[in-house]
Design a protein around this motif. Structure first.
Motif, PDB file in Angstrom:
ATOM      1  N   VAL A 113      69.487  50.815  27.532  1.00 54.49           N
ATOM      2  CA  VAL A 113      70.155  52.062  26.724  1.00 54.49           C
ATOM      3  C   VAL A 113      69.333  53.021  25.791  1.00 54.49           C
ATOM      4  N   ALA A 114      68.928  52.065  24.798  1.00 49.97           N
ATOM      5  CA  ALA A 114      68.159  52.939  23.801  1.00 49.97           C
ATOM      6  C   ALA A 114      67.061  53.760  24.520  1.00 49.97           C
ATOM      7  N   VAL A 115      66.236  53.299  25.168  1.00 52.11           N
ATOM      8  CA  VAL A 115      65.180  54.024  25.544  1.00 52.11           C
ATOM      9  C   VAL A 115      65.765  54.940  26.642  1.00 52.11           C
ATOM     10  N   GLY A 116      66.814  55.101  27.355  1.00 47.56           N
ATOM     11  CA  GLY A 116      67.316  55.862  28.262  1.00 47.56           C
ATOM     12  C   GLY A 116      67.902  57.241  27.092  1.00 47.56           C
ATOM     13  N   ASN A 117      68.635  56.737  26.059  1.00 50.67           N
ATOM     14  CA  ASN A 117      69.056  57.861  25.058  1.00 50.67           C
ATOM     15  C   ASN A 117      67.814  58.613  24.554  1.00 50.67           C
ATOM     16  N   MET A 118      66.814  57.887  24.154  1.00 49.32           N
ATOM     17  CA  MET A 118      65.652  58.552  23.363  1.00 49.32           C
ATOM     18  C   MET A 118      65.219  59.531  24.297  1.00 49.32           C
ATOM     19  N   GLY A 152      70.212  56.865  35.125  1.00 46.07           N
ATOM     20  CA  GLY A 152      71.739  57.135  34.803  1.00 46.07           C
ATOM     21  C   GLY A 152      71.867  58.062  33.726  1.00 46.07           C
ATOM     22  N   ILE A 153      71.209  57.637  32.606  1.00 45.09           N
ATOM     23  CA  ILE A 153      71.386  58.452  31.116  1.00 45.09           C
ATOM     24  C   ILE A 153      70.635  59.783  31.573  1.00 45.09           C
ATOM     25  N   LEU A 154      69.706  59.800  32.084  1.00 46.18           N
ATOM     26  CA  LEU A 154      68.694  60.864  32.309  1.00 46.18           C
ATOM     27  C   LEU A 154      69.618  61.880  33.273  1.00 46.18           C
ATOM     28  N   ASP A 155      70.241  61.451  34.278  1.00 44.88           N
ATOM     29  CA  ASP A 155      70.861  62.363  35.151  1.00 44.88           C
ATOM     30  C   ASP A 155      72.126  62.969  34.394  1.00 44.88           C
ATOM     31  N   ALA A 156      72.701  62.047  33.529  1.00 43.48           N
ATOM     32  CA  ALA A 156      73.884  62.570  32.891  1.00 43.48           C
ATOM     33  C   ALA A 156      73.545  63.830  31.624  1.00 43.48           C
TER      34      ALA A 156
END
Length: 160
Positions: A113-118, A152-156
């Motif tokens: 999650v943290a890596v995806g958000n960063m 998923g985070i990058l796609d969003a």
């Protein structure tokens, strides 16, 4: 957009030498040293932008935002890095105007999650990993659960 030729104005000047205990010999129960040389990077060919920077990003994320002007890259860059980046922070900070670095070992703490958000908070995504990490099977970004979270985070958060 990446900028081919951005380093055309750079001047790189050799500096002092350094020596530290090596990390690779410990993998085969030996010791040794690693030595090298510091350099100064003058992105515009005139002004030295290279200064010692924090290198401990095992428990925290590093952010550099001091580089600007000719020969520097200003878009946000998210770098997921391993120990090889430790000695490069002074150089990366001298040419990237908005750089965030997170350690690859932090990927598994929250399933990515943290890596995806960063990574999603930046315009450019860079993943740096050593072959020895891939061969050893210790790269958590290859875990399907972590990949699903990060992608998923990058796609969003697509860059338009």
């Amino acid at each position: 957009q990446l900028r081919p030729g951005i380093s055309g104005s750079w001047r790189v000047v050799p500096g002092a030498t350094w020596e530290v205990p090596a990390d690779l010999p410990a993998l085969i129960d030996r010791t040794g040293t690693t030595d090298g040389r510091y350099y100064s990077i003058l992105p515009d060919g005139v002004h030295n932008m290279t200064f010692p920077q924090p290198t401990d990003y095992n428990t925290t994320t590093l952010h550099f935002d001091g580089a600007s002007g000719l020969g520097t890259y200003g878009l946000g860059v998210g770098l997921l890095a391993d120990s090889f980046t430790i000695r490069a922070t002074r150089y990366l900070a001298s040419v990237f105007g908005d750089l965030t670095i997170m350690q690859t070992t932090s990927v598994d703490h929250d399933d990515g999650v943290a890596v995806g958000n960063m990574l999603a908070a930046n315009s450019v995504v860079v993943v740096e990993v050593a072959e020895r990490t891939l061969v050893g099977g210790e790269f958590d970004l290859l875990s399907p659960d972590v990949q699903n979270t990060v992608f998923g985070i990058l796609d969003a958060h697509p860059i338009r």
